[in-house]
Each structure stands twice: as structure tokens, then as C-alpha cells.
Design an enzyme around this catalytic site. Sequence first.
Site, PDB file in Angstrom:
ATOM      1  N   CYS A 132     -22.326 -17.324 -31.175  1.00  0.00           N
ATOM      2  CA  CYS A 132     -21.241 -18.278 -30.890  1.00  0.00           C
ATOM      3  C   CYS A 132     -21.223 -19.476 -31.841  1.00  0.00           C
ATOM      4  O   CYS A 132     -20.163 -19.875 -32.333  1.00  0.00           O
ATOM      5  CB  CYS A 132     -21.339 -18.757 -29.453  1.00  0.00           C
ATOM      6  SG  CYS A 132     -23.016 -19.161 -28.940  1.00  0.00           S
ATOM      7  N   HIS A 244     -18.984 -25.435 -27.261  1.00  0.00           N
ATOM      8  CA  HIS A 244     -20.013 -25.933 -28.175  1.00  0.00           C
ATOM      9  C   HIS A 244     -19.373 -26.929 -29.147  1.00  0.00           C
ATOM     10  O   HIS A 244     -18.237 -26.734 -29.596  1.00  0.00           O
ATOM     11  CB  HIS A 244     -20.605 -24.798 -29.020  1.00  0.00           C
ATOM     12  CG  HIS A 244     -21.456 -23.828 -28.253  1.00  0.00           C
ATOM     13  ND1 HIS A 244     -21.852 -24.006 -26.945  1.00  0.00           N
ATOM     14  CD2 HIS A 244     -22.023 -22.643 -28.646  1.00  0.00           C
ATOM     15  CE1 HIS A 244     -22.603 -22.988 -26.561  1.00  0.00           C
ATOM     16  NE2 HIS A 244     -22.727 -22.140 -27.568  1.00  0.00           N
TER      17      HIS A 244
END
Length: 340
Positions: A132, A244
Site C-alpha cells: 500500500c 496512509h
Amino acid sequence: MRKKYNIAIVGATGVVGQMMIQILLERDFPISNLYLLASERSDGKKITVKGKTFKVEVLDGFNFNGVDIAMFSAGGDISKKYANLAIKNNAIVIDNTSFFRYEKNIPLIIPEVNGNKLGEYKETGIIANPNCSTIQMVVAINPIHNVSKIKRINVCTYQAVSGSGNLAIDELEKQVHAFVNNEPLINNVYPKQIAFNVIPQIDKFMDNGYTKEEMKMVWETKKILDENIEVNATAVRVPVFYGHSEAVHLELEKKITAKKVKDILSDEGSGVVLIDGYEDGNYPCAANECEASNDVYVGRIREDISTKFGINMWVVSNNIRKGAAYNSIQIAELLIKDYL
Ligand code: A2P
């Protein structure tokens, strides 16, 4: 008539698996049969997404015969044990774990960056979905690399707990309640409390003192974008549920101005959304931008005052969507468009 495909999701009860189901439905993916697979704990469990209810089956003993695409997101050990079974039954595997990512003959794909490499899957039947943190960073820097080569990246990440699965989301929630009620905080998933804390460890430690998450960003950026780019990463877990964030510092081969970088990234084909003004709040944040978006957001673009050819930027994206499920489904969409 539009061709339809049999799709299996391994780890369908997990955070990423559930998002895969949701995005398949959101994007009206042409599905004939959808098989939802998980452990014995989830046998017969019903999952309702967007008003549709599906029944979960046990992976162990499942017959992959007739499955066109199997998306794995149940941890590396499960991919190690069952991906071959899927391939033997002629399913194409899109693997969201790190188990196959560093194999030379397995393509590691971010469709908008290196989708042209997808055809390499034919050798093994497997396509790996990158980590990710790597995906959102590489999507954001790729258009810059095309204009002025990136020599080195120094990156610090601020990563959401959903990246560690349902148990971690639960742990943060419970610890916040315990904290405000003056009760003891219990850590099961993380080595230290995650509520009201910042933990400089994601994944296990390697011999060189970096964590595996940090090394994934090194290995994967080289494999996807350019072998010549040096990467120095510090990966940090923060008490955020989804999304994130990354402070990315680039050293380029030749100077480009911050204004030029903004022009490059605001181009429609750049693949990113720019939120960037030198004023209060005019930048992307995980809690604001990430909820239901598949996009990669960039802000805080400025020239690095400590070096000649440096650019700093702030990159935010939903780690479960673009960082995992959406990227896998983009791969599946490219597969059915060009190869199936
Ligand atoms: P289960 O819910 O039955 O345990 P998370 O994102 O929350 O970490 O989810 C991990 C996913 O991996 C879940 O869907 C989980 O299923 C699945 N999983 C874990 N172990 C196995 C196993 N032995 N066989 C099949 N699926 C598994």
C-alpha cells in the site's frame, strides 16, 4: 453480450476482502459467479454489501475449477499454500500479499504506472499487487520521474491501522475507549499502545535495522519504477483508521520548480488529485479525503531548501482502496480488457 467472469476472493471476510467485494459492485465488474472464501471460522457467514448478500465458503477444500480470477488477501502463508492450487485449475491469481512480489518472473503491477508489464503474468499465472505505501508514493512520483529522473527518495510514512486488518481496527477503538475511561490498555496486535501514540515499527525487523515494510518500499519502487532510484524509508503506524500519509522528499537529476511539479500533477492524465495551496487546511488529510475515494492526493509541494534539486511533497490515499482492493480490481479490469 458482455462476457462475464467467475471471481473468487480469498480472505473475503477481511478488511481488504470486503472492500474488494464493494469495489467490484461499485464498478459493475462483469461477474458470473462470486465465490467468497475464508477460514472455517467464517463458514456459512453472510456478508451484505451494497444491499446484496453473499455466503462465505471455506477455502480449504474449495474447488477452483472454473474460476477465472482468484484474488488473494488472507496473508502470505495462505497464498503460499493455496495460490498454486488456483493456478493448476487455470485461475489467474492476483495476490495482495508480499509472498510473490519479489519473484523475478512475477509482474508487480500498478496499472497506471506499469500496466504494460501485465502480460508477463502468462509465465506463472500470478500477478502481484504492491504494498500500500509503495503504490500511493509511486503513483504520485511517476509523472515527475517522466520529466526529471528521480535519483533518491527519502520518505516517512504515517500509516493507518486498517493496514493490519480487522483486529487492529478493533484494538485502536478499544484502547481509545479504555483511555478515556481510565482503564488499562491492552495490546494484542501492536507491540506498544496505538491509541494516542506513534509507533516506529511496521512489520518485522530485518538484519540491517530497517523494518520489512521499509524495505518493501525500497524493493518495490525499484521493481516497478526504476532500478536506479535509491529509497530511504521510515514507516510509522499512527492512530488513524483509514488512509496512509507520506512525507516524500525527492532528489532529482535536474532542477524543476515547485510550480512545474504542480503543473505536471494537475494534468488530467497524471493519475493524482492535487490539493495544494499555501494556506490553512489547503492540503489532503487521511480523515478528510480517504473515506470513499480511490484516488491518490498530493499537497504541500515545495522546493527543498536544503539541497539543489530537491522537491518535497505530501501524499495521502486510502490504503484499503488504492493501496490494496482498488489496485487489484484495476488489474482485473485490465486483464479482462486485454487478455481474457
Ligand atoms: P476469517 O475471517 O475466517 O478468519 P483481516 O484483514 O481482518 O486480517 O482478515 C484476514 C482474512 O484472511 C480473513 O478473511 C480471514 O478469514 C482470512 N484467513 C485467515 N486465515 C485463513 C485460513 N486459514 N483460510 C482461509 N482464510 C483465512
